[in-house]
Design a protein around this motif. Structure first.
Motif, PDB file in Angstrom:
ATOM      1  N   UNK A   1      13.166   8.042  16.236  1.00  0.00           N
ATOM      2  CA  UNK A   1      11.658   8.635  15.775  1.00  0.00           C
ATOM      3  C   UNK A   1      11.129   7.011  15.493  1.00  0.00           C
ATOM      4  N   UNK A   2       9.809   6.914  15.761  1.00  0.00           N
ATOM      5  CA  UNK A   2       9.237   5.599  15.364  1.00  0.00           C
ATOM      6  C   UNK A   2       8.571   5.656  14.016  1.00  0.00           C
ATOM      7  N   UNK A   3       9.007   4.634  13.508  1.00  0.00           N
ATOM      8  CA  UNK A   3       8.898   4.086  11.889  1.00  0.00           C
ATOM      9  C   UNK A   3       7.344   3.322  11.679  1.00  0.00           C
ATOM     10  N   UNK A   4       6.985   2.895  12.687  1.00  0.00           N
ATOM     11  CA  UNK A   4       5.618   1.941  12.706  1.00  0.00           C
ATOM     12  C   UNK A   4       6.181   0.694  12.495  1.00  0.00           C
TER      13      UNK A   4
ATOM     14  N   UNK B   1       5.618 -10.978   5.740  1.00  0.00           N
ATOM     15  CA  UNK B   1       5.072  -9.961   6.272  1.00  0.00           C
ATOM     16  C   UNK B   1       5.838  -8.527   5.857  1.00  0.00           C
ATOM     17  N   UNK B   2       5.331  -7.429   6.303  1.00  0.00           N
ATOM     18  CA  UNK B   2       5.873  -6.223   5.954  1.00  0.00           C
ATOM     19  C   UNK B   2       7.409  -5.961   6.552  1.00  0.00           C
ATOM     20  N   UNK B   3       7.443  -6.649   7.716  1.00  0.00           N
ATOM     21  CA  UNK B   3       8.929  -6.311   8.238  1.00  0.00           C
ATOM     22  C   UNK B   3       9.895  -7.308   7.529  1.00  0.00           C
ATOM     23  N   UNK B   4       9.267  -8.375   6.728  1.00  0.00           N
ATOM     24  CA  UNK B   4      10.329  -9.196   6.021  1.00  0.00           C
ATOM     25  C   UNK B   4      10.671  -8.351   4.884  1.00  0.00           C
ATOM     26  N   UNK B   5       9.780  -7.770   4.319  1.00  0.00           N
ATOM     27  CA  UNK B   5       9.882  -6.738   3.258  1.00  0.00           C
ATOM     28  C   UNK B   5      11.090  -5.817   3.659  1.00  0.00           C
ATOM     29  N   UNK B   6      11.081  -5.099   4.602  1.00  0.00           N
ATOM     30  CA  UNK B   6      11.753  -4.153   5.220  1.00  0.00           C
ATOM     31  C   UNK B   6      13.192  -4.550   5.154  1.00  0.00           C
ATOM     32  N   UNK B   7      13.269  -5.859   5.923  1.00  0.00           N
ATOM     33  CA  UNK B   7      14.596  -6.640   6.122  1.00  0.00           C
ATOM     34  C   UNK B   7      15.293  -6.597   4.725  1.00  0.00           C
ATOM     35  N   UNK B   8      14.351  -7.113   3.893  1.00  0.00           N
ATOM     36  CA  UNK B   8      15.239  -7.458   2.601  1.00  0.00           C
ATOM     37  C   UNK B   8      15.850  -6.373   1.912  1.00  0.00           C
ATOM     38  N   UNK B   9      14.888  -5.146   1.938  1.00  0.00           N
ATOM     39  CA  UNK B   9      15.522  -3.905   1.483  1.00  0.00           C
ATOM     40  C   UNK B   9      16.802  -3.471   2.264  1.00  0.00           C
ATOM     41  N   UNK B  10      16.981  -3.567   3.533  1.00  0.00           N
ATOM     42  CA  UNK B  10      18.034  -3.428   4.514  1.00  0.00           C
ATOM     43  C   UNK B  10      19.295  -4.275   3.803  1.00  0.00           C
ATOM     44  N   UNK B  11      18.860  -5.457   3.578  1.00  0.00           N
ATOM     45  CA  UNK B  11      19.999  -6.293   3.296  1.00  0.00           C
ATOM     46  C   UNK B  11      20.489  -5.968   1.878  1.00  0.00           C
ATOM     47  N   UNK B  12      19.466  -5.672   0.934  1.00  0.00           N
ATOM     48  CA  UNK B  12      19.853  -4.971  -0.421  1.00  0.00           C
ATOM     49  C   UNK B  12      20.952  -3.895  -0.340  1.00  0.00           C
ATOM     50  N   UNK B  13      20.212  -2.946   0.669  1.00  0.00           N
ATOM     51  CA  UNK B  13      21.089  -1.680   0.626  1.00  0.00           C
ATOM     52  C   UNK B  13      22.508  -1.957   1.152  1.00  0.00           C
ATOM     53  N   UNK B  14      22.857  -2.750   2.152  1.00  0.00           N
ATOM     54  CA  UNK B  14      23.990  -3.268   2.721  1.00  0.00           C
ATOM     55  C   UNK B  14      24.820  -3.965   1.758  1.00  0.00           C
ATOM     56  N   UNK B  15      24.073  -4.654   1.117  1.00  0.00           N
ATOM     57  CA  UNK B  15      24.946  -5.576   0.035  1.00  0.00           C
ATOM     58  C   UNK B  15      25.350  -4.640  -1.130  1.00  0.00           C
ATOM     59  N   UNK B  16      24.449  -3.648  -1.440  1.00  0.00           N
ATOM     60  CA  UNK B  16      25.103  -2.521  -2.541  1.00  0.00           C
ATOM     61  C   UNK B  16      26.114  -1.632  -2.107  1.00  0.00           C
ATOM     62  N   UNK B  17      26.175  -1.350  -0.832  1.00  0.00           N
ATOM     63  CA  UNK B  17      27.069  -0.392  -0.298  1.00  0.00           C
ATOM     64  C   UNK B  17      28.480  -0.915  -0.136  1.00  0.00           C
ATOM     65  N   UNK B  18      28.269  -2.492   0.012  1.00  0.00           N
ATOM     66  CA  UNK B  18      29.672  -2.954   0.006  1.00  0.00           C
ATOM     67  C   UNK B  18      30.452  -3.246  -1.581  1.00  0.00           C
TER      68      UNK B  18
ATOM     69  N   UNK C   1       0.879  -1.091  -0.093  1.00  0.00           N
ATOM     70  CA  UNK C   1      -0.049   0.041   0.045  1.00  0.00           C
ATOM     71  C   UNK C   1       0.869   1.222  -0.054  1.00  0.00           C
ATOM     72  N   UNK C   2       0.260   2.386  -0.032  1.00  0.00           N
ATOM     73  CA  UNK C   2       1.103   3.581  -0.432  1.00  0.00           C
ATOM     74  C   UNK C   2       1.949   3.829   1.001  1.00  0.00           C
ATOM     75  N   UNK C   3       1.144   3.587   2.245  1.00  0.00           N
ATOM     76  CA  UNK C   3       1.928   3.850   3.582  1.00  0.00           C
ATOM     77  C   UNK C   3       3.120   2.908   3.700  1.00  0.00           C
ATOM     78  N   UNK C   4       3.046   1.822   3.231  1.00  0.00           N
ATOM     79  CA  UNK C   4       3.965   0.967   3.342  1.00  0.00           C
ATOM     80  C   UNK C   4       5.054   1.464   2.319  1.00  0.00           C
ATOM     81  N   UNK C   5       4.708   1.595   1.144  1.00  0.00           N
ATOM     82  CA  UNK C   5       5.608   1.890   0.080  1.00  0.00           C
ATOM     83  C   UNK C   5       6.407   3.180   0.538  1.00  0.00           C
ATOM     84  N   UNK C   6       5.644   4.111   1.384  1.00  0.00           N
ATOM     85  CA  UNK C   6       6.494   5.294   1.744  1.00  0.00           C
ATOM     86  C   UNK C   6       7.333   4.851   2.807  1.00  0.00           C
TER      87      UNK C   6
END
Length: 180
Positions: free
Chosen positions: A57-60, A139-156, A38-43
């Protein structure tokens, strides 16, 4: 849950190791997620960063809040160790920092090679992410976790000899320019 299953099942396994090629790009990942979230989750997904806000700050998302807190503690520990070494008196938040995080920072600061320290910190960040992996892989948190791992991998992946040499030249030229 059906939508989450279809989203997560389309994502290939991902590690934060710098040795393997990335199985997906961030653009592909975001486009795929836009079909299911949804739009909130994508934001929230678009706002995910490897650099935590300085002020809590709380992210939800419990996962993101925990990630940002761990990363904030690690960065404060690194900054504190570097400040002591440079004999700088800097104000730090009164937050208590986990002894594990302090030890990770000490180990990284004790390394001779900045690249080796970054690789070590990347492994630590990957381990910290593994510790907060949600039980529900759809779950939404699983998607967020994947995003973090992808960002870490890209950074390296961005740490190359050419990029390091260019950065060194830029910093060196800047120092020489200031001293003239």
């Amino acid at each position: 849950m059906g939508g989450w299953y279809y989203l997560m099942s389309q994502l290939p396994a991902l590690t934060v190791s710098s040795e393997r090629p990335l199985p997906v790009t961030e653009e592909y990942f975001m486009e795929l997620c836009s079909r299911f979230l949804g739009s909130r989750q994508m934001a929230v997904l678009k706002s995910i960063s490897l650099e935590p806000p300085r002020v809590r700050t709380k992210t939800g998302s419990v996962l993101l809040d925990t990630w940002y807190e761990n990363e904030r503690m690690l960065r404060f520990a690194l900054a504190k160790i570097r400040a002591v070494r440079m004999k700088k008196d800097i104000e730090f938040p009164a937050d208590s920092i986990s002894p594990d995080i302090v030890q990770y920072a000490r180990t990284a600061c004790g390394m001779d090679s900045p690249l080796a320290a970054e690789e070590y910190l990347n492994e630590i960040r990957g381990m910290l992410l593994d510790r907060i992996t949600p039980f529900d892989q759809f779950s939404t948190d699983a998607v967020y976790l994947y995003a973090l791992k992808l960002k870490l991998a890209q950074r390296m992946k961005s740490f190359t000899e050419e990029a390091g040499a260019a950065s060194y030249r830029m910093i060196y030229d800047h120092i020489l320019g200031e001293s003239k």
